[in-house]
Design an enzyme around this catalytic site. Structure first.
Site, mmCIF file in Angstrom:
data_model
loop_
_atom_site.group_PDB
_atom_site.id
_atom_site.type_symbol
_atom_site.label_atom_id
_atom_site.label_comp_id
_atom_site.label_asym_id
_atom_site.label_seq_id
_atom_site.Cartn_x
_atom_site.Cartn_y
_atom_site.Cartn_z
ATOM 1 N N HIS A 12 -44.126 -2.067 -31.362
ATOM 2 C CA HIS A 12 -43.819 -0.668 -31.649
ATOM 3 C C HIS A 12 -43.597 -0.461 -33.142
ATOM 4 C CE1 HIS A 12 -40.860 2.813 -31.648
ATOM 5 N NE2 HIS A 12 -41.913 3.322 -31.060
ATOM 6 N N HIS A 18 -44.672 7.401 -38.833
ATOM 7 C CA HIS A 18 -44.228 7.964 -37.557
ATOM 8 C C HIS A 18 -44.239 9.482 -37.559
ATOM 9 C CE1 HIS A 18 -41.118 9.339 -34.612
ATOM 10 N NE2 HIS A 18 -41.807 8.531 -33.843
HETATM 11 O O1 G3P Z 1 -45.892 5.748 -28.721
HETATM 12 C C1 G3P Z 1 -44.951 5.242 -27.856
HETATM 13 C C2 G3P Z 1 -43.702 5.447 -28.549
HETATM 14 O O2 G3P Z 1 -43.952 4.970 -29.818
HETATM 15 C C3 G3P Z 1 -43.383 6.892 -28.566
HETATM 16 O O3 G3P Z 1 -42.383 7.117 -29.369
HETATM 17 O O4 G3P Z 1 -41.608 8.393 -31.236
HETATM 18 O O5 G3P Z 1 -41.785 5.948 -31.424
HETATM 19 O O6 G3P Z 1 -43.811 7.355 -31.467
HETATM 20 P P1 G3P Z 1 -42.437 7.197 -30.959
HETATM 21 CA CA CA Z 2 -45.627 5.852 -31.367
#
Ligand code: G3P
Ligand code: CA
Length: 340
Positions: free
Chosen positions: A27, A69
């Site tokens: 992530h 992000h």
């Molecule tokens: O994309 C899955 C997860 O990353 C969604 O949350 O806000 O971290 O992009 P975010």
């Molecule tokens: Ca994401």
């Protein structure tokens, strides 16, 4: 025959034995250990055994896909310390929310490259502060080049899991994601459903448009509250009935769901994964983090919110639901937790 019956009985008693191991999606990179969305963070994630790395994508003024992000970059770069960009600070409404800061779409790539990344959570991930100021904001192309190099080095086929961030907003200012995203993926040989790519979005219409243009796998992201920014009358909850999931399956291959939709706070299964599988969708869960502050009460250890809790227990609870993939800020720990 006896052997077959025994194996079937064993699998019925221990369902997890019947499940394929979920993929591990790093992530924003190994973002528990390096500032998020940096080449250093992605490389560490690959070295720790991540199956996929996850770049969130926004665009520059000159139309280049870069990895952040959100399009506001005050929180993850040193832009505030650059006097030459002081007059770029502004207030915009993005997806209905008023935000003040500096925005990628107001910078050319050359300007953006003069900035350096910073840790998003310096009070929690204090060790990561030592990397502040070291790394540039990567382009999507650089991420794909890194994967190409690591594939050659490791003889693995590492996947990429890009997310279109604020796609309808970017389209509204003349910088749509879809064409540059597909062109860049195609340049690196990613064209078919067998290629290790998932394209994800919290919005709906860009995924439906992508479905008409590519065979690459698509992922509808959903959260436990609110709804897609491009569907004013739709809540995510409306999309998560069996019927709603079947509608998603008409344009997407998987659903990327917030963890609380999949497991209850006591670690028990909500039934979400079984419903999605019935609808024909894989399920990838976001996001497992090791620090106490991100874990459910039963998995916290001690009083320090920044200390690690029972991360392996959290992974096991998620895996027991039959989930097909796990997003984690700690891909190395997630990989270790999957070991028998
Ligand atoms: O994309 C899955 C997860 O990353 C969604 O949350 O806000 O971290 O992009 P975010
Ligand atoms: Ca994401």
């Amino acid at each position: 025959m006896l052997k077959t019956l025994f194996a079937a009985a064993l699998l019925a008693v221990i369902p997890s034995l019947a499940m394929a191991e979920p993929i591990i999606i790093a992530h924003r990179g190994a973002s528990g250990e390096r500032p998020e969305h940096t080449l250093a963070g992605y490389e560490r994630a690959i070295d720790q055994g991540a199956d996929y790395i996850e770049p969130d994508l926004v665009l520059t003024k000159d139309g280049v896909l870069v990895v952040r992000h959100e399009n506001e970059i005050g929180g993850t770069t040193d832009v505030a310390a650059h006097p030459e960009f002081a007059d770029r600070k502004t207030t915009k409404t993005i997806d209905g929310t008023q935000i003040t800061g500096w925005f990628t779409e107001d910078f050319t790539l050359a300007e953006l490259r003069t900035l350096r990344a910073r840790e998003r959570l310096p009070e929690v991930r204090t060790a990561n502060r030592r990397f502040d100021g070291l790394y540039q904001v990567p382009t999507f192309e650089e991420v794909l080049k890194l994967i190409e190099a690591k594939n050659a080095e490791t003889r693995r086929r590492i996947g990429v899991y890009p997310e279109t961030k604020h796609p309808s907003y970017f389209a509204s200012i003349g910088l749509p994601h879809e064409a540059p995203l597909l062109a860049m993926l195609e340049r690196f040989g990613y064209v078919s459903a067998d290629d290790p790519v998932f394209i994800q979005s919290f919005e709906v219409d860009n995924l439906k448009a992508l479905r008409t243009k590519t065979r690459l796998r698509l992922v509808q992201l959903v959260a436990s509250a609110e709804g897609p920014a491009d569907q004013k009358s739709l809540q995510y909850a409306d999309m998560l009935t069996l019927e709603g999931m079947k509608q998603i399956a008409a344009y997407a291959d998987a659903i990327g769901a917030e963890g609380t939709l999949i497991v209850n706070s006591d670690g028990s299964d909500t039934g979400f994964v079984a419903r999605a599988h019935e609808a024909g969708l894989q399920v990838h869960m976001w996001t497992l983090r090791a620090e106490n502050m991100f874990l459910p009460p039963s998995m916290k250890r001690g009083d320090d919110p920044a200390a690690h809790g029972d991360f392996a227990g959290a992974v096991r609870a998620i895996v027991a639901t039959g989930v097909d993939g796990i997003f984690s800020d700690f891909p190395g720990l997630a990989r270790a937790a999957l070991k028998p």
